[in-house]
Enzyme design. Structure first.
Site, PDB file in Angstrom:
ATOM      1  CG  PHE A  92      -1.892   1.201   1.141  1.00 11.60           C
ATOM      2  CD1 PHE A  92      -3.025   1.147   0.347  1.00 11.60           C
ATOM      3  CD2 PHE A  92      -1.630   2.374   1.834  1.00 11.60           C
ATOM      4  CE1 PHE A  92      -3.886   2.247   0.227  1.00 11.60           C
ATOM      5  CE2 PHE A  92      -2.486   3.479   1.730  1.00 11.60           C
ATOM      6  CZ  PHE A  92      -3.617   3.404   0.938  1.00 11.60           C
ATOM      7  CG  ASP A 101       5.578   3.451   1.972  1.00  7.18           C
ATOM      8  OD1 ASP A 101       5.562   3.956   3.108  1.00  7.18           O
ATOM      9  OD2 ASP A 101       4.578   3.438   1.226  1.00  7.18           O
ATOM     10  CE  LYS A 112      -0.295   5.373   7.773  1.00 11.46           C
ATOM     11  NZ  LYS A 112      -1.698   5.545   8.086  1.00 11.46           N
TER      12      LYS A 112
HETATM   13  C1  LIG Z   1       2.858   2.164   3.966  1.00 11.85           C
HETATM   14  C2  LIG Z   1       1.987   3.330   3.591  1.00 11.85           C
HETATM   15  N1  LIG Z   1       2.329   4.100   2.551  1.00 11.85           N
HETATM   16  C3  LIG Z   1       1.589   5.156   2.181  1.00 11.85           C
HETATM   17  C4  LIG Z   1       0.430   5.481   2.848  1.00 11.85           C
HETATM   18  C5  LIG Z   1      -0.385   6.656   2.398  1.00 11.85           C
HETATM   19  O1  LIG Z   1      -0.299   7.698   3.315  1.00 11.85           O
HETATM   20  P1  LIG Z   1      -1.351   8.910   3.274  1.00 11.85           P
HETATM   21  O2  LIG Z   1      -2.688   8.347   3.616  1.00 11.85           O
HETATM   22  O3  LIG Z   1      -0.822   9.881   4.315  1.00 11.85           O
HETATM   23  O4  LIG Z   1      -1.316   9.486   1.907  1.00 11.85           O
HETATM   24  C6  LIG Z   1       0.033   4.710   3.949  1.00 11.85           C
HETATM   25  C7  LIG Z   1      -1.236   5.005   4.647  1.00 11.85           C
HETATM   26  O5  LIG Z   1      -1.838   4.160   5.276  1.00 11.85           O
HETATM   27  C8  LIG Z   1       0.825   3.604   4.326  1.00 11.85           C
HETATM   28  O6  LIG Z   1       0.478   2.806   5.347  1.00 11.85           O
END
Ligand SMILES: Cc1ncc(COP(=O)(O)O)c(C=O)c1O
Length: 400
Positions: free
Chosen positions: A128, A215, A244
């Site tokens: 994700f 990520d 986050k």
């Molecule tokens: C691993 C990861 N990458 C990217 C995101 C996307 O972040 P945002 O919702 O702040 O755009 C999330 C959100 O849950 C995530 O868990």
């Protein structure tokens, strides 16, 4: 009553009014133990005095100036993030998806500078990376992509935790310029790869002159027992994204780069109006200071271990529990049956949890959780799982 909010979320029937530490209160004054931290955002818990004080002080002075000027708190935050991570520089933005967009742009420009016209990035199943067009195209979940085609091209998908698949993909495609993975998959079901997965990716990237991009939006900021999860492996990636928990609830994202990747973006290549503004950076500086002051990173592993071993003990005779896994305070409890219903059952009992991939109960409690609260969390959750699996089993027995 009709809501004028676009229905992009299936929302639970609760509205929170205030918080304090691991606790939240709804608008009927009912108290909840938050074992999810707004999905890994409020690592320091709710209404932390250090964050509160930092944003109050900053807002008295200056909320925002454009990035066409120098911003002192942004410089300070970049200094601290690079020092703690071993990376070289930072681009600030407002969310995780935006941080990954910056990473994807770095990879593509890096490719173009090597003469590759259609640069491609290796990504994994069940990943994700966000909801913008490029990040949803990188995401390994067809449900998230459906209806938004045509997807952004240039992503090659391989199974997670499979080094041979990455090596094979590199061998088959001359356009590959980077590999983007989560050190532990969060939305994908708290999938913890082999201990040396990241080391192997680092070696492949070095061998083939590719960018290793991590990520760390969910795993970062102390969640796994290190400031960043890659620090368990003694390596440095070329690019690492954060969001986050960086602002403990004040929106801020960051794309950190190292070595050759740190030289790719130049003036005019990328930008964000709000990215790294004084308010957001003052919150993030307070978060970094508090993580150190309260020794929250070092204790995340022992706390995670305490939660998991107590749960394992209380659920030892429950044959529906497939696995309890964790790294620090990133915890997954996998059942052999879909269990999304546990979220509403938890709500009724004053416990906030999440279920991902239908069968994995996900816990991301605040790093400030103490022993007493750990006991309350474990007792409540074990009771809920016991009740749920007993009811499900008896329904299935009945149907059989
Ligand atoms: C691993 C990861 N990458 C990217 C995101 C996307 O972040 P945002 O919702 O702040 O755009 C999330 C959100 O849950 C995530 O868990």
């Amino acid at each position: 009553m009709t809501s004028h909010i676009m229905p992009t979320y299936g929302r639970l029937a609760v509205t929170f009014d205030r918080g304090d530490g691991v606790w939240l209160w709804d608008d009927n004054n009912k108290k909840y133990l938050d074992a999810l931290s707004g999905i890994a955002v409020c690592g320091l818990g709710h209404a932390h005095p250090a964050v509160h004080s930092a944003i109050c002080k900053q807002s008295e002075k200056l909320l925002h100036t454009s990035n066409i000027y120098k911003i002192a708190v942004q410089e300070q935050l970049a200094d601290q993030l690079t020092e703690k991570s071993g990376m070289d520089n930072v681009f600030f933005c407002n969310s995780g998806a935006e941080a990954n967009e910056a990473a994807i742009k770095i990879a593509r420009k890096f490719g173009h500078e090597r003469g590759i016209e259609k640069p491609a990035i290796i990504v994994t199943d069940k990943s994700f990376h966000g909801r913008t067009l490029a990040t949803l195209s990188a995401t390994g979940n067809a449900k998230i992509q459906k209806g938004f085609e045509p997807l952004v091209e240039g992503f090659i998908r391989v199974p997670y935790d499979d080094i041979a698949a990455i090596a094979m993909a590199i061998g088959q495609d001359q356009n590959i310029v980077a590999i983007l993975v989560e050190p532990i998959q969060g939305e994908g079901g708290i999938n913890i790869p082999a201990d040396d997965y990241l080391n192997h990716i680092r070696a492949l990237c070095d061998q083939h002159n590719l960018l290793m991009m991590l990520d760390e939006i969910q795993t970062g900021m102390g969640r796994t027992g290190k400031f960043l999860a890659f620090q368990h492996n003694g390596i440095i990636p070329d690019v690492c994204t954060l969001a986050k928990a960086l602002g403990n609830g004040v929106p801020i994202g960051a794309c950190l780069a190292f070595g050759k990747a740190a030289k790719v973006l130049t003036a005019g290549n990328h930008g964000s109006t709000f990215g790294g503004n004084p308010l957001a950076c003052s919150a993030a500086l307070a978060v970094l200071e508090t993580l150190d002051k309260e020794n929250l990173i070092a204790t995340a592993e022992t706390k995670g271990q305490a939660i998991c071993s107590a749960l394992a003990e209380q659920l030892q005779h429950n044959r529906h529990v497939v696995e309890i896994r964790h790294k620090g305070l990133m915890i997954g409890i996998e059942l052999d049956t879909p269990c999304t219903e546990l979220v509403t059952m938890g709500l009724a009992e004053g416990l906030l949890i999440n279920v991902t991939q239908d069968k994995v109960i996900r816990l991301l409690p605040p790093l400030i959780i103490d022993d007493m609260q750990i006991k309350q969390l474990v007792d409540k959750l074990a009771m809920l799982i016991t009740t749920f699996t007993r009811e499900t089993t008896s329904i299935n027995d009945h149907a059989a």
